[in-house]
Design a protein around this motif. Structure first.
Motif, PDB file in Angstrom:
ATOM      1  N   ILE A   7       0.014  -0.722  -2.773  1.00 15.01           N
ATOM      2  CA  ILE A   7       1.203  -1.527  -3.074  1.00 15.01           C
ATOM      3  C   ILE A   7       0.916  -3.013  -2.906  1.00 15.01           C
ATOM      4  O   ILE A   7       1.349  -3.831  -3.716  1.00 15.01           O
ATOM      5  CB  ILE A   7       2.394  -1.057  -2.215  1.00 15.01           C
ATOM      6  CG1 ILE A   7       2.874   0.301  -2.745  1.00 15.01           C
ATOM      7  CG2 ILE A   7       3.523  -2.079  -2.215  1.00 15.01           C
ATOM      8  CD1 ILE A   7       3.868   1.003  -1.861  1.00 15.01           C
ATOM      9  N   CYS A   8       0.155  -3.375  -1.897  1.00 16.35           N
ATOM     10  CA  CYS A   8      -0.187  -4.794  -1.721  1.00 16.35           C
ATOM     11  C   CYS A   8      -1.069  -5.304  -2.854  1.00 16.35           C
ATOM     12  O   CYS A   8      -0.855  -6.404  -3.369  1.00 16.35           O
ATOM     13  CB  CYS A   8      -0.871  -5.012  -0.380  1.00 16.35           C
ATOM     14  SG  CYS A   8       0.232  -4.864   1.026  1.00 16.35           S
ATOM     15  N   TYR A   9      -2.054  -4.513  -3.278  1.00 15.85           N
ATOM     16  CA  TYR A   9      -2.963  -4.944  -4.340  1.00 15.85           C
ATOM     17  C   TYR A   9      -2.336  -4.869  -5.729  1.00 15.85           C
ATOM     18  O   TYR A   9      -2.651  -5.675  -6.598  1.00 15.85           O
ATOM     19  CB  TYR A   9      -4.241  -4.101  -4.359  1.00 15.85           C
ATOM     20  CG  TYR A   9      -5.314  -4.621  -3.437  1.00 15.85           C
ATOM     21  CD1 TYR A   9      -5.964  -5.823  -3.699  1.00 15.85           C
ATOM     22  CD2 TYR A   9      -5.689  -3.908  -2.314  1.00 15.85           C
ATOM     23  CE1 TYR A   9      -6.945  -6.307  -2.862  1.00 15.85           C
ATOM     24  CE2 TYR A   9      -6.681  -4.388  -1.469  1.00 15.85           C
ATOM     25  CZ  TYR A   9      -7.307  -5.578  -1.746  1.00 15.85           C
ATOM     26  OH  TYR A   9      -8.282  -6.048  -0.913  1.00 15.85           O
ATOM     27  N   LEU A  55      -0.823   1.250 -10.255  1.00 10.31           N
ATOM     28  CA  LEU A  55      -0.140   1.566  -9.003  1.00 10.31           C
ATOM     29  C   LEU A  55       0.443   2.977  -9.048  1.00 10.31           C
ATOM     30  O   LEU A  55       0.335   3.737  -8.078  1.00 10.31           O
ATOM     31  CB  LEU A  55       0.967   0.549  -8.717  1.00 10.31           C
ATOM     32  CG  LEU A  55       1.762   0.786  -7.432  1.00 10.31           C
ATOM     33  CD1 LEU A  55       0.851   0.839  -6.210  1.00 10.31           C
ATOM     34  CD2 LEU A  55       2.807  -0.310  -7.261  1.00 10.31           C
ATOM     35  N   ARG A  56       1.015   3.350 -10.152  1.00 14.02           N
ATOM     36  CA  ARG A  56       1.564   4.705 -10.293  1.00 14.02           C
ATOM     37  C   ARG A  56       0.457   5.741 -10.074  1.00 14.02           C
ATOM     38  O   ARG A  56       0.654   6.743  -9.392  1.00 14.02           O
ATOM     39  CB  ARG A  56       2.200   4.879 -11.670  1.00 14.02           C
ATOM     40  CG  ARG A  56       2.915   6.199 -11.848  1.00 14.02           C
ATOM     41  CD  ARG A  56       3.624   6.280 -13.193  1.00 14.02           C
ATOM     42  NE  ARG A  56       4.786   5.417 -13.236  1.00 14.02           N
ATOM     43  CZ  ARG A  56       5.993   5.764 -12.814  1.00 14.02           C
ATOM     44  NH1 ARG A  56       6.184   6.948 -12.291  1.00 14.02           N
ATOM     45  NH2 ARG A  56       7.003   4.931 -12.920  1.00 14.02           N
ATOM     46  N   ILE A  69       5.747   3.450   4.759  1.00 12.50           N
ATOM     47  CA  ILE A  69       4.456   3.616   4.080  1.00 12.50           C
ATOM     48  C   ILE A  69       3.283   3.338   5.014  1.00 12.50           C
ATOM     49  O   ILE A  69       2.152   3.614   4.664  1.00 12.50           O
ATOM     50  CB  ILE A  69       4.337   2.736   2.820  1.00 12.50           C
ATOM     51  CG1 ILE A  69       4.310   1.258   3.171  1.00 12.50           C
ATOM     52  CG2 ILE A  69       5.414   3.064   1.812  1.00 12.50           C
ATOM     53  CD1 ILE A  69       3.814   0.375   2.053  1.00 12.50           C
ATOM     54  N   VAL A  70       3.542   2.780   6.182  1.00 15.53           N
ATOM     55  CA  VAL A  70       2.456   2.442   7.108  1.00 15.53           C
ATOM     56  C   VAL A  70       2.315   3.509   8.192  1.00 15.53           C
ATOM     57  O   VAL A  70       3.310   4.054   8.657  1.00 15.53           O
ATOM     58  CB  VAL A  70       2.661   1.056   7.761  1.00 15.53           C
ATOM     59  CG1 VAL A  70       2.633  -0.040   6.726  1.00 15.53           C
ATOM     60  CG2 VAL A  70       3.933   0.998   8.554  1.00 15.53           C
ATOM     61  N   PRO A  71       1.081   3.822   8.598  1.00 15.30           N
ATOM     62  CA  PRO A  71       0.874   4.808   9.664  1.00 15.30           C
ATOM     63  C   PRO A  71       1.212   4.212  11.037  1.00 15.30           C
ATOM     64  O   PRO A  71       1.370   3.002  11.184  1.00 15.30           O
ATOM     65  CB  PRO A  71      -0.621   5.122   9.556  1.00 15.30           C
ATOM     66  CG  PRO A  71      -1.230   3.921   8.932  1.00 15.30           C
ATOM     67  CD  PRO A  71      -0.177   3.337   8.038  1.00 15.30           C
ATOM     68  N   THR A 110      -4.817  -9.341  -0.268  1.00 18.69           N
ATOM     69  CA  THR A 110      -4.277  -8.440  -1.282  1.00 18.69           C
ATOM     70  C   THR A 110      -3.302  -9.165  -2.200  1.00 18.69           C
ATOM     71  O   THR A 110      -3.324  -8.980  -3.414  1.00 18.69           O
ATOM     72  CB  THR A 110      -3.567  -7.244  -0.621  1.00 18.69           C
ATOM     73  OG1 THR A 110      -2.570  -7.736   0.284  1.00 18.69           O
ATOM     74  CG2 THR A 110      -4.546  -6.377   0.137  1.00 18.69           C
ATOM     75  N   ARG A 111      -2.463  -9.987  -1.629  1.00 18.47           N
ATOM     76  CA  ARG A 111      -1.464 -10.732  -2.407  1.00 18.47           C
ATOM     77  C   ARG A 111      -2.127 -11.739  -3.347  1.00 18.47           C
ATOM     78  O   ARG A 111      -1.767 -11.861  -4.512  1.00 18.47           O
ATOM     79  CB  ARG A 111      -0.518 -11.430  -1.444  1.00 18.47           C
ATOM     80  CG  ARG A 111       0.657 -12.091  -2.101  1.00 18.47           C
ATOM     81  CD  ARG A 111       1.691 -12.438  -1.023  1.00 18.47           C
ATOM     82  NE  ARG A 111       2.659 -13.396  -1.503  1.00 18.47           N
ATOM     83  CZ  ARG A 111       3.693 -13.109  -2.274  1.00 18.47           C
ATOM     84  NH1 ARG A 111       3.891 -11.864  -2.669  1.00 18.47           N
ATOM     85  NH2 ARG A 111       4.549 -14.039  -2.649  1.00 18.47           N
ATOM     86  N   HIS A 112      -3.139 -12.453  -2.844  1.00 22.15           N
ATOM     87  CA  HIS A 112      -3.864 -13.408  -3.680  1.00 22.15           C
ATOM     88  C   HIS A 112      -4.571 -12.684  -4.833  1.00 22.15           C
ATOM     89  O   HIS A 112      -4.592 -13.172  -5.959  1.00 22.15           O
ATOM     90  CB  HIS A 112      -4.908 -14.173  -2.861  1.00 22.15           C
ATOM     91  CG  HIS A 112      -4.315 -15.075  -1.835  1.00 22.15           C
ATOM     92  ND1 HIS A 112      -3.391 -16.047  -2.121  1.00 22.15           N
ATOM     93  CD2 HIS A 112      -4.544 -15.156  -0.500  1.00 22.15           C
ATOM     94  CE1 HIS A 112      -3.069 -16.690  -1.019  1.00 22.15           C
ATOM     95  NE2 HIS A 112      -3.742 -16.169  -0.023  1.00 22.15           N
TER      96      HIS A 112
END
Length: 152
Positions: A7-9, A55-56, A69-71, A110-112
């Motif tokens: 999701i971040c990428y 992403l899908r 979504i995070v562990p 990831t955002r960049h």
């Protein structure tokens, strides 16, 4: 950690706030978007980021999941991954300074990446500037131009 990084990428969410607060229930598979309700300023409206094909594909295995979504041990695992702990010879958790300096802006890598790759793939298409600004949650293009490492 795959859903978080995918999701971040592939959606450009802010990793330390938006993506961390995301739950699988915020992913609308039928409508094809992710509802981002935790924003950088928390005063803006929710935004909806399109779920594009890559992403899908990455998230297909998690389509029926519920919850965050995070562990549970997310913070430690993410910090080690993004700052090079696993690739730094002789690294120890006690000596974080040895490996964290390798990628000083690693928390936003990831955002960049999402911003750069999306912009390159859609450059010149009608409405692409407005769409990437909306996906990233920016109010104007000047903010958008400052998302690159070393930007203003």
């Amino acid at each position: 950690m795959v859903p978080y990084f995918a999701i971040c990428y592939f959606a450009g969410l802010r990793p330390d706030s938006e993506a961390r607060a995301l739950r699988f229930e915020h992913i609308d598979w039928k409508e094809g978007h992710i509802k981002v309700d935790v924003t950088k300023t928390n005063d803006g409206p929710n935004r909806y980021v399109e779920i594009e094909k890559p992403l899908r594909a990455w998230l297909r295995s998690w389509m029926r999941r519920k919850g965050p979504i995070v562990p549970d041990n997310f913070a430690k695992r993410r910090r080690r991954l993004i700052y090079g702990y696993y690739t730094t010879p002789g690294a120890t958790l006690a000596d974080e300074a040895k490996w964290k300096q390798l990628v000083p802006w690693g928390h936003d890598i990831t955002r960049h990446s999402y911003d750069s790759y999306w912009e390159a793939a859609n450059r010149g298409k009608a409405g692409s500037r407005e769409r990437i600004m909306s996906n990233m949650g920016h109010r104007d293009f000047k903010t958008q131009e400052c998302t690159e490492p070393g930007g203003g």
